[in-house]
Design a protein around this motif. Structure first.
Motif, PDB file in Angstrom:
ATOM      1  N   ILE A  11       0.849  -1.211   0.000  1.00 26.90           N
ATOM      2  CA  ILE A  11       0.000   0.000   0.000  1.00 26.90           C
ATOM      3  C   ILE A  11       0.874   1.248   0.000  1.00 26.90           C
ATOM      4  CG2 ILE A  11      -1.846   1.251   1.187  1.00 26.90           C
ATOM      5  CD1 ILE A  11      -2.351  -1.250   2.828  1.00 26.90           C
ATOM      6  N   ARG A  16       2.952   5.925  -2.912  1.00 24.71           N
ATOM      7  CA  ARG A  16       4.239   6.619  -3.057  1.00 24.71           C
ATOM      8  C   ARG A  16       4.680   7.279  -1.755  1.00 24.71           C
ATOM      9  NH1 ARG A  16       3.761   3.774  -6.722  1.00 24.71           N
ATOM     10  NH2 ARG A  16       4.049   4.184  -8.962  1.00 24.71           N
ATOM     11  N   LEU A  17       4.667   6.450  -0.704  1.00 26.83           N
ATOM     12  CA  LEU A  17       5.174   6.882   0.604  1.00 26.83           C
ATOM     13  C   LEU A  17       6.299   5.931   0.996  1.00 26.83           C
ATOM     14  CD1 LEU A  17       1.936   7.493   2.752  1.00 26.83           C
ATOM     15  CD2 LEU A  17       3.631   9.228   2.161  1.00 26.83           C
ATOM     16  N   ARG A  18       7.469   6.450   1.218  1.00 23.52           N
ATOM     17  CA  ARG A  18       8.571   5.598   1.663  1.00 23.52           C
ATOM     18  C   ARG A  18       8.366   5.269   3.148  1.00 23.52           C
ATOM     19  NH1 ARG A  18      13.537   5.351  -0.602  1.00 23.52           N
ATOM     20  NH2 ARG A  18      12.178   5.131  -2.410  1.00 23.52           N
ATOM     21  N   LEU A  27       3.047  -0.018  11.951  1.00 19.34           N
ATOM     22  CA  LEU A  27       1.961   0.491  11.106  1.00 19.34           C
ATOM     23  C   LEU A  27       0.933  -0.595  10.824  1.00 19.34           C
ATOM     24  CD1 LEU A  27       3.479   2.791   8.325  1.00 19.34           C
ATOM     25  CD2 LEU A  27       1.541   3.301   9.812  1.00 19.34           C
ATOM     26  N   LEU A  31      -2.903   0.099  11.657  1.00 21.57           N
ATOM     27  CA  LEU A  31      -3.912   0.112  10.596  1.00 21.57           C
ATOM     28  C   LEU A  31      -4.897  -1.044  10.780  1.00 21.57           C
ATOM     29  CD1 LEU A  31      -1.715   1.024   7.474  1.00 21.57           C
ATOM     30  CD2 LEU A  31      -3.051   2.544   8.922  1.00 21.57           C
ATOM     31  N   TRP A  37     -12.079  -1.852  13.622  1.00 18.55           N
ATOM     32  CA  TRP A  37     -13.127  -0.954  14.117  1.00 18.55           C
ATOM     33  C   TRP A  37     -14.086  -0.588  12.982  1.00 18.55           C
ATOM     34  CZ3 TRP A  37     -12.936   4.624  13.083  1.00 18.55           C
ATOM     35  CH2 TRP A  37     -13.897   5.355  13.780  1.00 18.55           C
ATOM     36  N   ILE A  38     -13.540  -0.318  11.808  1.00 13.85           N
ATOM     37  CA  ILE A  38     -14.367   0.062  10.657  1.00 13.85           C
ATOM     38  C   ILE A  38     -15.281  -1.089  10.235  1.00 13.85           C
ATOM     39  CG2 ILE A  38     -14.205   0.497   8.165  1.00 13.85           C
ATOM     40  CD1 ILE A  38     -11.796   2.342   8.826  1.00 13.85           C
TER      41      ILE A  38
ATOM     42  N   TYR B 314     -14.484   7.124   8.300  1.00 12.58           N
ATOM     43  CA  TYR B 314     -13.053   6.796   8.253  1.00 12.58           C
ATOM     44  C   TYR B 314     -12.685   5.865   7.101  1.00 12.58           C
ATOM     45  CZ  TYR B 314     -11.513   9.951  11.665  1.00 12.58           C
ATOM     46  OH  TYR B 314     -11.185  11.134  12.272  1.00 12.58           O
ATOM     47  N   ILE B 315     -13.638   5.590   6.213  1.00 15.85           N
ATOM     48  CA  ILE B 315     -13.328   5.047   4.887  1.00 15.85           C
ATOM     49  C   ILE B 315     -13.427   6.177   3.856  1.00 15.85           C
ATOM     50  CG2 ILE B 315     -14.174   3.585   3.022  1.00 15.85           C
ATOM     51  CD1 ILE B 315     -12.657   2.046   5.120  1.00 15.85           C
ATOM     52  N   ARG B 350       7.276  12.650  -0.178  1.00 18.29           N
ATOM     53  CA  ARG B 350       6.006  12.495   0.530  1.00 18.29           C
ATOM     54  C   ARG B 350       6.213  11.955   1.945  1.00 18.29           C
ATOM     55  NH1 ARG B 350       1.332  12.352  -2.469  1.00 18.29           N
ATOM     56  NH2 ARG B 350       0.611  10.368  -1.630  1.00 18.29           N
ATOM     57  N   ALA B 351       7.225  11.086   2.103  1.00 18.31           N
ATOM     58  CA  ALA B 351       7.506  10.551   3.438  1.00 18.31           C
ATOM     59  C   ALA B 351       8.025  11.643   4.364  1.00 18.31           C
ATOM     60  CB  ALA B 351       8.505   9.407   3.359  1.00 18.31           C
ATOM     61  N   PHE B 354       4.877  14.750   4.693  1.00 18.91           N
ATOM     62  CA  PHE B 354       3.626  14.500   5.411  1.00 18.91           C
ATOM     63  C   PHE B 354       3.903  13.992   6.821  1.00 18.91           C
ATOM     64  CE2 PHE B 354       1.799  13.307   1.024  1.00 18.91           C
ATOM     65  CZ  PHE B 354       1.192  14.537   0.839  1.00 18.91           C
ATOM     66  N   GLN B 359      -0.099  10.489   6.851  1.00 19.57           N
ATOM     67  CA  GLN B 359       0.363   9.255   6.206  1.00 19.57           C
ATOM     68  C   GLN B 359      -0.571   8.090   6.537  1.00 19.57           C
ATOM     69  OE1 GLN B 359       4.514   8.301   6.180  1.00 19.57           O
ATOM     70  NE2 GLN B 359       5.149  10.427   6.409  1.00 19.57           N
ATOM     71  N   ARG B 360      -1.003   8.023   7.789  1.00 22.88           N
ATOM     72  CA  ARG B 360      -1.909   6.958   8.200  1.00 22.88           C
ATOM     73  C   ARG B 360      -3.196   7.000   7.360  1.00 22.88           C
ATOM     74  NH1 ARG B 360      -2.524   8.361  13.803  1.00 22.88           N
ATOM     75  NH2 ARG B 360      -0.638   7.239  14.305  1.00 22.88           N
ATOM     76  N   ILE B 362      -3.648   8.448   4.412  1.00 22.36           N
ATOM     77  CA  ILE B 362      -3.372   8.124   3.006  1.00 22.36           C
ATOM     78  C   ILE B 362      -3.303   6.605   2.832  1.00 22.36           C
ATOM     79  CG2 ILE B 362      -1.597   8.203   1.208  1.00 22.36           C
ATOM     80  CD1 ILE B 362      -0.944  11.061   2.113  1.00 22.36           C
ATOM     81  N   LEU B 363      -2.664   5.923   3.785  1.00 23.47           N
ATOM     82  CA  LEU B 363      -2.534   4.466   3.669  1.00 23.47           C
ATOM     83  C   LEU B 363      -3.899   3.784   3.777  1.00 23.47           C
ATOM     84  CD1 LEU B 363       0.721   3.930   5.780  1.00 23.47           C
ATOM     85  CD2 LEU B 363       0.481   3.703   3.291  1.00 23.47           C
ATOM     86  N   ILE B 364      -4.728   4.207   4.731  1.00 23.31           N
ATOM     87  CA  ILE B 364      -6.065   3.606   4.855  1.00 23.31           C
ATOM     88  C   ILE B 364      -6.868   3.850   3.582  1.00 23.31           C
ATOM     89  CG2 ILE B 364      -8.290   3.767   6.054  1.00 23.31           C
ATOM     90  CD1 ILE B 364      -6.762   4.291   8.604  1.00 23.31           C
ATOM     91  N   THR B 366      -5.791   4.511   0.554  1.00 26.42           N
ATOM     92  CA  THR B 366      -5.239   3.768  -0.583  1.00 26.42           C
ATOM     93  C   THR B 366      -5.675   2.306  -0.512  1.00 26.42           C
ATOM     94  OG1 THR B 366      -3.339   5.248  -0.604  1.00 26.42           O
ATOM     95  CG2 THR B 366      -3.092   3.158  -1.777  1.00 26.42           C
ATOM     96  N   TYR B 367      -5.636   1.763   0.700  1.00 26.52           N
ATOM     97  CA  TYR B 367      -6.062   0.367   0.884  1.00 26.52           C
ATOM     98  C   TYR B 367      -7.537   0.209   0.531  1.00 26.52           C
ATOM     99  CZ  TYR B 367      -6.842  -4.117   3.208  1.00 26.52           C
ATOM    100  OH  TYR B 367      -7.173  -5.420   3.479  1.00 26.52           O
ATOM    101  N   PRO B 421      -5.302   6.493  17.923  1.00 24.34           N
ATOM    102  CA  PRO B 421      -6.058   7.155  16.851  1.00 24.34           C
ATOM    103  C   PRO B 421      -7.567   7.017  17.029  1.00 24.34           C
ATOM    104  CG  PRO B 421      -4.304   5.794  15.913  1.00 24.34           C
ATOM    105  CD  PRO B 421      -4.294   5.550  17.393  1.00 24.34           C
ATOM    106  N   ILE B 422      -8.056   5.849  17.431  1.00 25.74           N
ATOM    107  CA  ILE B 422      -9.511   5.672  17.495  1.00 25.74           C
ATOM    108  C   ILE B 422     -10.119   6.538  18.607  1.00 25.74           C
ATOM    109  CG2 ILE B 422     -11.386   4.005  17.871  1.00 25.74           C
ATOM    110  CD1 ILE B 422      -9.594   1.930  16.417  1.00 25.74           C
TER     111      ILE B 422
END
Lengths: 95, 495
Positions: A11, A16-18, A27, A31, A37-38, B314-315, B350-351, B354, B359-360, B362-364, B366-367, B421-422
């Protein structure tokens, strides 16, 4: 759903995040917690429900296909981190 | 002369117009207040020179007997709105040195109404957060401190700088943006009025995008009347925003009749959360009683989808954010980390540009949008969103407005939720459902917790019925009669 390190790495690349290898584990669990939770959403019956695409009950307007702006190359380049001869610069992409 | 920073926006407007004081005097008093409150870290960029130039223009207009609706009133602008020639950072390292060559439609409307740019206020990075602790420029301090512990409290977020500036009498009004509660929750945490208009009421053009189907600009002020005045200058159709709704903005200030007789106020049972502090529950009940005493009818209603609004948000919001933030590529504007090849450049830029929460998300996002998961997450959330909106539509068949708490707690201690976070996301449990349905909402200061910190109540109304929203809020504000103000401890701290 539990995400593993490999999925997080995938992901992150798509976004495009290193992400350093030593952060993948943390992470993944962070996540995963959020996604678990979602997943309460699965309890909701959405059979036959139309997904919302716009909260405003209106069709998108059409507009005239006309040029209304332009000749602002200097403005557009003003914030670029790298420029040359009126262009953006990027690392070499063609061998 | 009384301290000009103590005036409401309406009093400041009337004073300039009548010549009681000049726009320059009014502006200078607020510039001094900005400088005296640097300890709060409410501003990312101060603009005193531009403010004084705009104030001089206002004075000339008053002298020519041609004042505009908000002539000479200083306004603080969340640093998410592009301002021509003034740095606009979105609270992010990636836009740390970005100076837009254009003006957002909402801020342009404010300048056209005679407003004066006081400065750009701090915020959670890209408006993602509920505590203003996610800013690259450091956290904002809440002007309020609890009587019992004296510890630093967060001002809420993401519009935390705007909220702190208004609460501390640094600005008579500020604007924020609200995606899931980013105006209303900080308003409640700082004891001010914060209003999110109906989606489509204010143009999004020139506002740094977070989640485009939810983002909406709105006013933050010390009174309901001031919010109505400020919104009147911000709102209106804009051809440059495809979701701007082509309806003329009504005269919101004129809607404040002080009258709610016969108005039906819905109390949604599902907003009664387990573990909610009893003083918030008591205030909510008190709020309903105030409105009933003023002649309104209290009607219990049910919004069964309430508990699903936050997970659906959160989606939806991260999915839209992951797409919107794809533009920060290190090529056209913003930060660049140099690298050997293009993919490396994107990834390292970007790393480093942000922060963690961005970043968190963006990752959620993107997933949730990635192949194989789109239906299970994004599509499911969009269907739930339809059901949430349907809940509200049904409730509004029997009631005119809804009354709820704004936030499930008073302002919390800085750092106390940063690792969870939650727990942080739950701050928006009462504000997100209305956002998902695009409804107008307002937080009104309604009382104080036992430790002295402010508490707010929220009113939600039907789409494009801001007039009824303001009318009910005004009556609630008068009944609550909150007069407590924070002690100005920062004046010594900043000196």
């Amino acid at each position: 759903m539990a995400l593993d390190k490999a999925t997080v790495a995938k992901i992150a690349h798509l976004a495009r995040l290193r992400v350093a290898d030593d952060r993948l584990e943390g992470l993944a669990s962070e996540l995963s917690n959020i996604l678990t939770w979602i997943e309460h959403l699965e309890e909701v019956d959405t059979e036959g429900v139309t997904p919302m695409s716009s909260v405003v009950e209106a069709n998108l307007r059409q507009r005239e296909d006309a040029i209304t702006d332009g000749a602002k190359a200097d403005d557009i380049l003003a914030n670029a981190p790298g420029t040359a001869a009126g262009f953006f610069t990027v690392p070499k992409v063609v061998e | 002369m009384a301290d000009l920073t103590d005036l409401t926006l309406a009093e400041a407007r009337d004073g300039v117009r009548s010549g009681t004081f000049s726009a320059t005097e009014l502006t200078q008093a607020h510039i001094d207040a900005v400088e005296g409150a640097r300890g709060l870290n409410a501003f990312i960029t101060e603009t005193p020179e531009r403010a004084l130039a705009m104030a001089a223009d206002s004075d000339a207009r008053v002298a020519a007997n041609d004042p505009r609706p908000m002539e000479g009133v200083p306004i603080a602008i969340k640093d998410l709105f592009c301002t021509d020639g003034v740095r606009t950072t979105a609270g992010s390292h990636i836009l740390e040195n970005f100076t837009p060559p254009y003006e957002s439609s909402v801020t342009q409307n404010i300048w056209d109404a005679g407003g004066v740019l006081l400065g750009k206020t701090n915020l959670d990075e890209f408006a993602m957060g509920s505590s203003n602790e996610n800013s690259f420029f450091g956290p904002v301090e809440n002007p309020w401190r609890a009587a019992d512990d004296g510890q630093s409290r967060v001002p809420g977020g993401s519009s935390g700088g705007s909220a702190a500036a208004v609460a501390a009498n640094i600005a008579p009004g500020a604007i924020g943006t609200d995606t899931g509660g980013s105006i209303r929750q900080p308003a409640a945490f700082t004891g001010i009025v914060g209003m999110k208009p109906t989606y489509g009421r204010c143009s999004r053009w020139g506002t740094v995008a977070f989640a485009s189907s939810l983002d909406q600009a709105g006013p933050m002020t010390r009174t309901v009347q001031d919010a109505a005045i400020l919104l009147e200058s911000m709102a209106g159709f804009d051809a440059k925003d495809s979701t701007s709704v082509d309806i003329a903005a009504p005269k919101f200030e004129a809607a404040l009749t002080g009258e709610v007789k016969g108005l039906k106020i819905g109390i949604p049972d599902e907003y009664r959360l387990d573990g909610m502090p009893s003083e918030i529950e008591a205030l909510w009940t008190q709020g309903a009683e105030w409105l009933r005493d003023a002649g309104a009818e209290i009607v219990p209603v049910s919004l069964p989808m309430t508990q699903y609004a936050l997970p659906a948000y959160y989606i939806v919001a991260p999915a839209e954010a992951s797409s919107n933030l794809a533009r920060y590529d290190g090529i056209r504007y913003g930060l660049r980390e140099d690298a050997e090849d293009l993919t490396d450049l994107y990834e390292t830029t970007r790393a480093s540009g942000f922060g963690g929460e961005v970043q968190r998300r963006i990752l959620i996002g993107t997933y949730a949008l990635s192949a194989g998961y789109y239906d299970a997450y994004y599509l499911k959330a969009q269907k739930v969103r339809t059901r949430i909106a349907e809940d509200f539509r049904q409730a509004f068949e029997t009631v005119d407005v809804l009354l709820t708490p704004t936030a499930p707690s008073e302002a919390f201690v800085a750092g106390s939720k940063s690792d969870d976070p939650i727990a942080m996301y739950l701050n928006d449990v009462f504000t997100v459902p209305g956002s998902m349905a695009g409804l107008p909402g307002i937080s009104v200061p309604a009382g104080n917790a036992a430790n002295g910190l402010p508490l707010g109540l929220q009113i939600l109304a039907k789409p494009f019925d801001e007039q009824t929203l303001f009318r009910a809020a005004h009556v609630l504000e008068m009944a609550a009669g909150v007069t407590a103000r924070p002690t100005q401890w920062w004046k010594e701290a900043g000196a």
